[in-house]
Motif scaffolding. Structure first.
Motif, PDB file in Angstrom:
ATOM      1  N   GLN A 318       0.790  -1.225   0.000  1.00 31.77           N
ATOM      2  CA  GLN A 318       0.000   0.000   0.000  1.00 31.77           C
ATOM      3  C   GLN A 318       0.827   1.283   0.000  1.00 31.77           C
ATOM      4  N   ASN A 358      -4.023   0.693   7.140  1.00 30.90           N
ATOM      5  CA  ASN A 358      -3.182   0.062   6.129  1.00 30.90           C
ATOM      6  C   ASN A 358      -1.835  -0.368   6.689  1.00 30.90           C
ATOM      7  N   HIS A 399      -8.062  -0.965   1.977  1.00 24.78           N
ATOM      8  CA  HIS A 399      -7.706  -0.255   0.753  1.00 24.78           C
ATOM      9  C   HIS A 399      -8.674   0.876   0.435  1.00 24.78           C
TER      10      HIS A 399
END
Length: 411
Positions: A318, A358, A399
């Motif tokens: 990410q 994340n 996400h």
């Protein structure tokens, strides 16, 4: 205006922002700040925009950022359409073969995987004629006062800006100049890795093959046809961070190669050939897996974004998405608030939960592809075999945990 010499612009009443770093977060931030009427300068220590590099992902909320920037069609055209992800055991026998989306938790047809150079080129072209770009230079010293930040560059030039933003990566020189050594913000995750390109001697095509033993992984990624080079990846468990080969100023490519080669001594499958190719590679990138966790993403008139503020590590997949989203949110906050203190507070308030979710992917099994014990490896392999039988992939909630707010009104 584009400048390699860093010629100062005439006086302007617009708020001035210096951005350190021209990779992902930097150009994204520059694009939005220019759109909001700021006078933007980007300084980059490299000689030119950086191309090449390992494929990276643009997922979830970040896809909306690039759509709003008008570069989504270009990135869709550059999307790497990988057909399969094959896992191998110590002897090179197949453990499982899956669609990449099943492994990454991404959404087929929406999330993107592109060569890093394709993304940096697309971002660079959105700003190259709109903001001042200064290459082959970097920030050496920051002196803040009541009306701005006096910046001394490595070249010796001095200029003053209303706000400075460090977007210069996990090993941010801007952060070091302002706040001191990286170690106070670095969370080591127990792995070291090497990435490089090598000839496609195995004839792989649009696929990724990964070999694992406890604490070691070797992957070959063919993003093109059988005639194209492979991206090679060697990752290994390293209980203590090898500071003697990762600290700035002490980086020794030969020592890095020796460390990797030692970790993979006696490995089977095609690993000896991959290690040999590493010794010959002229594009070796070596680092450790880690995160940057700052208690605050700003200090005075200086803020940080992307990996410089909250690198999540490659284990989460990410990094690029957080850079894009974070830059969008920071630019919006600066546009919505005339006072930099209020702007930085809003940026952190609205973005930190998304970042935290994340970064936490590595705490909740994000490193499951790289088990360090035989028992953990067997559990992972069992999980992979179960994924083969699943009819569809489940998107990773982290996400898309942030609903992107509308852009601020333009100047």
């Amino acid at each position: 205006m584009t400048s390699r010499s860093g010629t100062s612009r005439p006086h302007t009443s617009r708020r001035t922002v210096l951005i350190a770093g021209a990779s992902l977060a930097g150009p994204t931030l520059a694009y939005w700040l220019h759109r909001y009427g700021f006078a933007v300068t980007v300084v980059e220590k490299a000689h030119a925009p950086r191309g090449g590099g390992y494929p990276i992902d643009v997922r979830g909320t970040a896809v909306e950022v690039v759509r709003r920037m008008g570069i989504l069609p270009r990135l869709q055209a550059a999307h790497i359409d990988t057909g399969r992800f094959t896992f191998l055991d110590a002897d090179g026998a197949e453990v499982a073969t899956l669609h990449p989306h099943a492994v990454a938790g991404s959404v087929e047809g929406q999330d993107l995987e592109v060569a890093r150079g394709d993304l940096t080129a697309a971002l660079y072209e959105t700003v190259r004629d709109a903001v001042e770009l200064v290459f082959d230079d970097s920030i050496d010293r920051l002196d803040e006062h009541g009306h701005g930040v006096d910046v001394t560059f490595r070249s010796g030039r001095q200029r003053t800006f209303d706000v400075v933003v460090g977007a210069d990566g996990m090993h941010s020189g801007t952060r070091k100049a302002l706040l001191g050594p990286e170690e106070q913000f670095h969370r080591y995750l127990g792995y070291a890795f090497a990435v490089f390109t090598m000839p496609n001697t195995l004839g792989l095509s649009r696929e990724l093959v990964m070999w694992n033993t406890p604490g070691r992984a070797a992957a070959l990624y063919a993003t093109g046809d059988t005639t194209d080079d492979l991206h090679a990846f060697l990752n290994f468990h390293q209980p203590e961070r090898p500071l003697d080969v990762v600290r700035e100023g002490l980086r020794d490519p030969d020592a890095q190669r020796d460390l990797v080669a030692g970790a993979f001594a006696g490995a089977g499958w095609e690993v000896p050939g991959i290690v040999e190719a590493m010794h010959r590679a002229d594009d070796l990138f070596f680092d450790t897996a880690g995160q940057i966790r700052m208690p605050s993403w700003s200090s005075g008139r200086v803020a940080f974004v992307g990996d410089a503020a909250y690198a999540p590590s490659f284990l989460t997949g990410q990094g690029s998405s957080l850079a894009l989203v974070g830059a969008y949110m920071l630019a919006r906050s600066l546009a919505m608030h005339g006072d930099h203190v209020e702007a930085f507070a809003a940026y952190e308030r609205d973005t930190r939960e998304f970042v935290t979710m994340n970064q936490a992917l590595v705490d909740k099994g994000g490193a499951r592809l790289f088990p360090t014990t035989a028992e953990a490896l067997e559990r992972r392999n069992a999980m992979l075999r179960e994924l083969v039988a699943m009819p569809a992939t489940t998107p990773q909630p982290a996400h898309s945990a942030l609903v992107l707010p509308k852009p601020a009104p333009t100047a």
